[in-house]
Design a protein around this motif. Sequence first.
Motif, short mmCIF file in Angstrom:
data_model
loop_
_atom_site.label_atom_id
_atom_site.label_comp_id
_atom_site.label_asym_id
_atom_site.label_seq_id
_atom_site.Cartn_x
_atom_site.Cartn_y
_atom_site.Cartn_z
N GLN A 86 0.31 -1.03 0.02
CA GLN A 86 -0.09 0.05 0.08
C GLN A 86 0.77 1.32 0.13
O GLN A 86 0.25 2.19 -0.56
CB GLN A 86 -0.68 0.18 1.29
N GLU A 87 1.67 1.45 0.99
CA GLU A 87 2.75 2.01 1.31
C GLU A 87 3.54 2.97 -1.18
O GLU A 87 3.38 3.92 -0.85
CB GLU A 87 4.07 2.02 1.73
N MET A 88 4.00 1.43 -1.48
CA MET A 88 4.62 1.86 -2.32
C MET A 88 3.31 2.32 -3.45
O MET A 88 3.65 3.35 -4.36
CB MET A 88 4.92 0.27 -2.75
N LEU A 89 2.48 2.08 -3.62
CA LEU A 89 1.29 2.80 -4.58
C LEU A 89 1.11 3.50 -4.13
O LEU A 89 0.91 4.52 -4.83
CB LEU A 89 0.46 1.46 -4.04
N ARG A 90 1.23 4.26 -2.81
CA ARG A 90 0.66 5.96 -2.17
C ARG A 90 1.85 6.70 -2.48
O ARG A 90 1.61 8.00 -3.68
CB ARG A 90 0.87 5.98 -0.43
N LYS A 91 3.22 5.91 -2.49
CA LYS A 91 4.17 6.51 -3.38
C LYS A 91 3.93 7.31 -4.62
O LYS A 91 4.47 8.42 -5.34
CB LYS A 91 5.93 6.31 -3.14
N LEU A 92 3.94 6.34 -5.50
CA LEU A 92 3.11 6.22 -7.15
C LEU A 92 2.18 7.36 -7.35
O LEU A 92 2.77 7.78 -8.65
CB LEU A 92 3.13 4.82 -7.65
N MET A 93 1.38 7.61 -6.62
CA MET A 93 0.31 7.51 -6.74
C MET A 93 0.57 10.11 -6.64
O MET A 93 0.37 10.40 -6.85
CB MET A 93 -0.73 7.73 -6.02
N ALA A 94 1.30 9.59 -5.16
CA ALA A 94 1.36 10.60 -5.24
C ALA A 94 2.51 11.38 -6.10
O ALA A 94 3.13 12.77 -6.38
CB ALA A 94 2.55 10.59 -3.44
N ALA A 95 3.93 10.49 -6.74
CA ALA A 95 4.77 10.68 -7.63
C ALA A 95 3.58 11.11 -9.10
O ALA A 95 3.53 12.86 -9.54
CB ALA A 95 5.61 10.09 -8.18
N ALA A 96 2.79 10.80 -8.98
CA ALA A 96 2.09 10.97 -10.48
C ALA A 96 0.99 12.05 -10.29
O ALA A 96 0.78 13.10 -11.45
CB ALA A 96 0.59 10.10 -10.72
N TYR A 97 0.09 12.54 -8.87
CA TYR A 97 -0.39 13.58 -8.81
C TYR A 97 0.91 14.87 -8.40
O TYR A 97 0.00 15.75 -7.92
CB TYR A 97 -1.21 13.15 -7.27
N ASP A 98 2.20 14.90 -7.95
CA ASP A 98 3.15 15.74 -7.93
C ASP A 98 2.65 16.16 -6.39
O ASP A 98 2.59 17.59 -6.69
CB ASP A 98 3.24 16.91 -8.43
#
Length: 307
Positions: free
Chosen positions: A284-296
């Motif tokens: 879940q943390e890995m997914l959050r980081k990926l989405m955070a990078a996508a949303y900047d």
Amino acid sequence: MLCQVPRVSEEEDEDEEGDEGDFEEKNEEYEEEEEESESADIVAERGLALLEPLRERCLTYAGGWWTFEYCHGQHVRQFHELAPEKVIEFRLGAHAQRQELGSGATTLVRRVGRSRYLAQVWGGGTLCDMTREPRSVEIQFHCDPHGPERIAMVEEVEVCHYAMVVNSPRLCADPLFYDTAASTIYDITCRQVLSDADYAEAMAAGDAIGEADDDDDDLPLAEVAAAKRGGEENKRSEKKGEKKGEEKRSEAKKSEKKSKKKGSAQVVVSLNDPELPHLSKDGQEMLRKLMAAAYDTPQLRVRFADQ
């Protein structure tokens, strides 16, 4: 004011000295002839005749607390007005009580340098408290071609005995009373180079004109004032630049605060995929980081369907 002192060349000095020497020589010859042909009494009478128009006049001289008055052919006194109708007064001498001098004459012709003057001693003044004798005054009449009749000096030379010098251009009509070796008079011309308004502005600038820097000592006053005005304009420009810089920095700070505020806001993303909640926490943390990078958005928060 800018003043110009006339320059006298050495040649002019030599010419003047030569002319003066010739004139003095001729004058000395004339004086010797006059002394041989005329007695001192005749010279004195001629001088007194030149002063006769003063008989209806009184001259005053302010000598501190006392005021001295000379009335030609009448009296000499000193006085002080305490009130309009209260005056302290002492008579220093009276013309009617002239004293005999030397050979019995009441008027002497004395010599000083290349000129002569008349001298009289008037007695019969107010009784002196210290000497118990009447006050007296010696009056000297000098030639002065540069001004009207005036009392040039009064001094108490002894206790209750005074000396007074009276200058008059009338005596100069007789060459025996005129200093023929007087130097040539040269005019010193002055002109205004700084207006009153500019001077007041320069004085109000902070540094008085008289306290200008050493580098300004050799500059004309107008250039010093202009330099000071230029310095004031530079200071005003610097202040305006500083004010604009402060405004820009203030705007940058506000923009930075807005940016930080925007960056720190939390963005919540809900994921409804039923399989995602079963991911491990690391997943879940890995997914959050990926989405955070996508949303900047570093503070992105991910909400799963079962949360």
